[in-house]
Design a protein around this motif. Sequence first.
Motif, PDB file in Angstrom:
ATOM      1  N   ASN A  31      45.600  36.681  48.382  1.00  0.00           N
ATOM      2  CA  ASN A  31      45.017  35.798  47.371  1.00  0.00           C
ATOM      3  C   ASN A  31      44.477  36.560  46.170  1.00  0.00           C
ATOM      4  N   GLY A  32      45.073  37.704  45.924  1.00  0.00           N
ATOM      5  CA  GLY A  32      44.796  38.399  44.679  1.00  0.00           C
ATOM      6  C   GLY A  32      43.965  39.659  44.786  1.00  0.00           C
ATOM      7  N   ARG A  33      44.420  40.687  44.045  1.00  0.00           N
ATOM      8  CA  ARG A  33      43.670  41.935  43.899  1.00  0.00           C
ATOM      9  C   ARG A  33      43.642  42.271  42.414  1.00  0.00           C
ATOM     10  N   ILE A  34      42.461  42.486  41.881  1.00  0.00           N
ATOM     11  CA  ILE A  34      42.349  42.771  40.450  1.00  0.00           C
ATOM     12  C   ILE A  34      41.538  44.037  40.217  1.00  0.00           C
ATOM     13  N   LEU A  35      41.742  44.616  39.049  1.00  0.00           N
ATOM     14  CA  LEU A  35      40.976  45.777  38.592  1.00  0.00           C
ATOM     15  C   LEU A  35      40.235  45.385  37.325  1.00  0.00           C
ATOM     16  N   ILE A  36      38.935  45.667  37.299  1.00  0.00           N
ATOM     17  CA  ILE A  36      38.126  45.432  36.110  1.00  0.00           C
ATOM     18  C   ILE A  36      37.697  46.783  35.539  1.00  0.00           C
ATOM     19  N   LEU A  57      30.062  43.853  32.691  1.00  0.00           N
ATOM     20  CA  LEU A  57      30.708  44.213  33.950  1.00  0.00           C
ATOM     21  C   LEU A  57      30.215  43.323  35.079  1.00  0.00           C
ATOM     22  N   THR A  58      28.910  43.132  35.154  1.00  0.00           N
ATOM     23  CA  THR A  58      28.318  42.346  36.228  1.00  0.00           C
ATOM     24  C   THR A  58      28.828  40.910  36.218  1.00  0.00           C
ATOM     25  N   MET A  59      28.842  40.274  35.052  1.00  0.00           N
ATOM     26  CA  MET A  59      29.280  38.880  34.968  1.00  0.00           C
ATOM     27  C   MET A  59      30.741  38.728  35.366  1.00  0.00           C
ATOM     28  N   ALA A  60      31.589  39.645  34.916  1.00  0.00           N
ATOM     29  CA  ALA A  60      33.007  39.573  35.253  1.00  0.00           C
ATOM     30  C   ALA A  60      33.231  39.753  36.753  1.00  0.00           C
ATOM     31  N   VAL A  61      32.514  40.709  37.353  1.00  0.00           N
ATOM     32  CA  VAL A  61      32.658  40.960  38.798  1.00  0.00           C
ATOM     33  C   VAL A  61      32.153  39.776  39.613  1.00  0.00           C
ATOM     34  N   LYS A  62      30.988  39.257  39.233  1.00  0.00           N
ATOM     35  CA  LYS A  62      30.427  38.134  39.989  1.00  0.00           C
ATOM     36  C   LYS A  62      31.345  36.917  39.956  1.00  0.00           C
ATOM     37  N   THR A  63      32.006  36.705  38.839  1.00  0.00           N
ATOM     38  CA  THR A  63      32.926  35.566  38.734  1.00  0.00           C
ATOM     39  C   THR A  63      34.196  35.808  39.528  1.00  0.00           C
ATOM     40  N   ALA A  64      34.858  36.923  39.271  1.00  0.00           N
ATOM     41  CA  ALA A  64      36.166  37.181  39.883  1.00  0.00           C
ATOM     42  C   ALA A  64      36.091  37.344  41.393  1.00  0.00           C
ATOM     43  N   SER A  65      35.010  37.944  41.893  1.00  0.00           N
ATOM     44  CA  SER A  65      34.898  38.217  43.329  1.00  0.00           C
ATOM     45  C   SER A  65      34.768  36.949  44.159  1.00  0.00           C
ATOM     46  N   ARG A  66      34.509  35.832  43.523  1.00  0.00           N
ATOM     47  CA  ARG A  66      34.428  34.559  44.230  1.00  0.00           C
ATOM     48  C   ARG A  66      35.782  33.863  44.315  1.00  0.00           C
ATOM     49  N   ILE A  67      36.801  34.456  43.688  1.00  0.00           N
ATOM     50  CA  ILE A  67      38.118  33.814  43.631  1.00  0.00           C
ATOM     51  C   ILE A  67      39.202  34.652  44.297  1.00  0.00           C
ATOM     52  N   THR A  87      45.272  52.907  41.375  1.00  0.00           N
ATOM     53  CA  THR A  87      44.739  51.551  41.555  1.00  0.00           C
ATOM     54  C   THR A  87      45.446  50.569  40.637  1.00  0.00           C
ATOM     55  N   VAL A  88      45.749  50.992  39.420  1.00  0.00           N
ATOM     56  CA  VAL A  88      46.505  50.139  38.490  1.00  0.00           C
ATOM     57  C   VAL A  88      47.805  49.676  39.138  1.00  0.00           C
ATOM     58  N   GLU A  89      48.486  50.573  39.819  1.00  0.00           N
ATOM     59  CA  GLU A  89      49.754  50.223  40.455  1.00  0.00           C
ATOM     60  C   GLU A  89      49.560  49.277  41.640  1.00  0.00           C
ATOM     61  N   LEU A  90      48.378  49.300  42.226  1.00  0.00           N
ATOM     62  CA  LEU A  90      48.109  48.517  43.437  1.00  0.00           C
ATOM     63  C   LEU A  90      47.794  47.052  43.151  1.00  0.00           C
ATOM     64  N   VAL A  91      47.127  46.775  42.033  1.00  0.00           N
ATOM     65  CA  VAL A  91      46.558  45.444  41.800  1.00  0.00           C
ATOM     66  C   VAL A  91      47.553  44.487  41.134  1.00  0.00           C
ATOM     67  N   ASP A  92      47.181  43.198  41.157  1.00  0.00           N
ATOM     68  CA  ASP A  92      48.012  42.155  40.544  1.00  0.00           C
ATOM     69  C   ASP A  92      47.698  41.962  39.067  1.00  0.00           C
ATOM     70  N   SER A  93      46.428  42.100  38.689  1.00  0.00           N
ATOM     71  CA  SER A  93      45.998  41.876  37.307  1.00  0.00           C
ATOM     72  C   SER A  93      44.881  42.834  36.948  1.00  0.00           C
ATOM     73  N   ILE A  94      44.754  43.090  35.641  1.00  0.00           N
ATOM     74  CA  ILE A  94      43.760  44.040  35.163  1.00  0.00           C
ATOM     75  C   ILE A  94      43.011  43.435  33.978  1.00  0.00           C
ATOM     76  N   LEU A  95      41.699  43.512  34.029  1.00  0.00           N
ATOM     77  CA  LEU A  95      40.850  43.147  32.895  1.00  0.00           C
ATOM     78  C   LEU A  95      40.312  44.425  32.282  1.00  0.00           C
ATOM     79  N   THR A 150      41.177  36.376  34.511  1.00  0.00           N
ATOM     80  CA  THR A 150      41.792  37.492  35.232  1.00  0.00           C
ATOM     81  C   THR A 150      41.993  37.159  36.695  1.00  0.00           C
ATOM     82  N   ALA A 151      40.975  36.594  37.327  1.00  0.00           N
ATOM     83  CA  ALA A 151      41.084  36.239  38.738  1.00  0.00           C
ATOM     84  C   ALA A 151      42.190  35.216  38.961  1.00  0.00           C
TER      85      ALA A 151
END
Length: 264
Positions: free
Chosen positions: A24-29, A40-50, A87-95, A213-214
């Motif tokens: 269900n998704g892996r992203i890099l911020i 950074l905090t706001m983006a992580v708190k949002t994306a980590s819930r999805i 890690t860039v190669e590992l994830v689905d999307s990058i912010l 991003t998520a």
Amino acid sequence: MKILDQAILKDLNKPKKTSHKGQNGRILIIAGSGRYHGALTMAVKTASRIVDMVYVHSTEQNLDFIKNLKSEIATFICVKNNDLWNTVELVDSILVGPGLEESRKTKKLVERLLKKYPEKKVIVDATALWHVDPHLLHPNCIVTPHSREFKNVFECDPTEDNVKKMAKYFQCTIVFSGPVDIISNGSDVWHNETGNEGMTKGGTGDVLSGLITALSANNDLLVSSLAGTYLSGFVGDRLKEKVGTFFNAEDLIGELGEVWRDIV
């Protein structure tokens, strides 16, 4: 021109009951700096819930902050310099961009990311928009400018016509944030009329970029842009009904959970 409405949410892929961790998704911020922590905090708190996994890369000056943040939000993995490109190669999307320092190092990072990994979904936001060469943008890019950032990147005024033209010419998806948001993939244009004056506060844009991003980890870029923009404004409008404009980015994240349950 089309007006966004709640129907766009039906196009989002939902986690399957049979899915397991990682599906269900892996992203890099790539965000934050010694001076700017909140983005950074706001983006992580949002994306980590999805999504299932959030990787975070920041400046060396920000490492102590990230260590402290880990005790508060134990839902991300810190990526050091020597692990970044693996890690860039590992994830689905990058912010890339929220709260990054304005420096030549940031410029080189953005250039390498866009040049070397054109197959990766990349959301170019905030500071990265002041360092990006638009000719490096590609069909897997979303850019999320406000008016000054739009002028800086594309060297023209942020009109509806120019948003569509720039999206078509540079083959990217543009999410222009304003009193009425304008989204285009170069073929069509959508207006988003959700949102209000309470969302001018710091951090709300980082919630939006984290949300888009998520969503993009398991959805195409246009659907992610449209649904994320609509949802963010819709949540802001629900908060305004409850408390007027007395809310911030943290409140936006909390209310997003209720909206996610009710309509997503």
